[in-house]
Write an enzyme that holds these catalytic residues in place. Structure first.
Site, PDB file in Angstrom:
ATOM      1  CB  THR A   1      37.858 -78.411   5.029  1.00 31.24           C
ATOM      2  OG1 THR A   1      36.538 -78.871   5.291  1.00 31.24           O
ATOM      3  CG2 THR A   1      37.906 -76.889   5.098  1.00 31.24           C
TER       4      THR A   1
ATOM      5  CB  THR B   1      37.070 -84.365   7.545  1.00 29.95           C
ATOM      6  OG1 THR B   1      38.338 -84.707   8.120  1.00 29.95           O
ATOM      7  CG2 THR B   1      36.011 -85.333   8.021  1.00 29.95           C
ATOM      8  CB  CYS B   2      34.139 -80.925   4.648  1.00 29.46           C
ATOM      9  SG  CYS B   2      34.288 -80.239   6.319  1.00 29.46           S
ATOM     10  CB  SER B   3      36.425 -82.411   0.259  1.00 28.18           C
ATOM     11  OG  SER B   3      36.093 -81.044   0.182  1.00 28.18           O
TER      12      SER B   3
ATOM     13  CG  LEU C   1      29.375 -83.087  -0.488  1.00 25.96           C
ATOM     14  CD1 LEU C   1      27.914 -82.761  -0.189  1.00 25.96           C
ATOM     15  CD2 LEU C   1      30.056 -81.921  -1.212  1.00 25.96           C
TER      16      LEU C   1
END
Length: 159
Positions: free
Chosen positions: A46, A48-50, A54
Site C-alpha cells: 500500500t 504509505t506502507c511501501s 517499511l
C-alpha cells in the site's frame, strides 16, 4: 480493549515469511528473551506502507540495533507469500516479515481497523512498539490516516 505499555503480548500464531517458505511461530516464541522493534501496517504494497513505513525501518535498522534492538519485525494482515514478495521488492532483508493473515494478532492486541471502504476488510491499525521479552515497553498508535508516531525515526527518538 487495546494492549498497553507494561502488558505481555497475547499468545497467538503468526506466519513468518522465510526463504524456505512460510513458517509458523507463536508470539510467545518469537518475542521471548529479546528486544524486538515491531511495526504494523494496514497492508503490504500500500502507498504509505511501501513509500515510507517499511523503508524507514530498513534505513534505520543499524541505528535501532545500536540501541539494543535484536530484531526488527513488520506485521500485517496479509499472507506470508505477499509479505515475502514485499520484503524482496523493497530490499528489506534485515526485517522479519510476519503474516497475520486472519488478523488474529491484531484482534488480540485490540488494534484492528475496518478498511472495508477501501476493499480491504479487517486490517491492523498502523503502530510501532518496542517489545522486551514479550512485554510492551513502548506503544505508538497512529491516528487514522496519519503516519508519524509509528515511524522508525519516532521509535528511535523515544528509546
Amino acid at each position: 480493549m487495546t494492549i498497553s505499555v507494561g502488558e505481555r503480548l497475547p499468545s497467538t500464531t503468526l506466519i513468518k515469511a522465510t526463504v524456505n517458505g512460510p513458517e509458523q511461530v507463536t508470539s510467545d516464541e518469537f518475542f521471548a528473551g529479546r528486544t524486538v522493534a515491531l511495526f504494523a501496517v494496514p497492508g503490504a504494497f500500500t502507498p504509505t506502507c511501501s513509500a515510507k513505513h517499511l523503508p524507514g525501518y530498513v534505513e534505520n535498522a543499524a541505528s535501532l540495533k545500536e540501541k539494543g534492538v535484536g530484531e526488527i519485525a513488520c506485521v500485517s494482515v496479509n499472507d506470508a507469500f505477499v509479505m515475502g514478495a514485499w520484503a524482496k521488492s523493497a530490499g528489506a532483508d534485515g526485517i522479519t516479515m510476519l503474516a497475520d493473515g486472519n488478523g488474529g494478532f491484531a484482534e488480540a492486541l485490540g488494534l484492528t481497523m475496518d478498511g472495508s471502504k477501501f476493499g480491504m476488510g479487517k486490517r491492523s491499525q498502523r503502530y510501532s512498539m518496542l517489545v522486551k521479552d514479550g512485554v510492551v515497553e513502548q506503544l505508538n498508535i497512529e491516528a487514522p490516516g496519519e503516519f508519524s508516531v509509528s515511524s522508525a525515526e519516532h521509535l528511535l527518538s523515544a528509546m
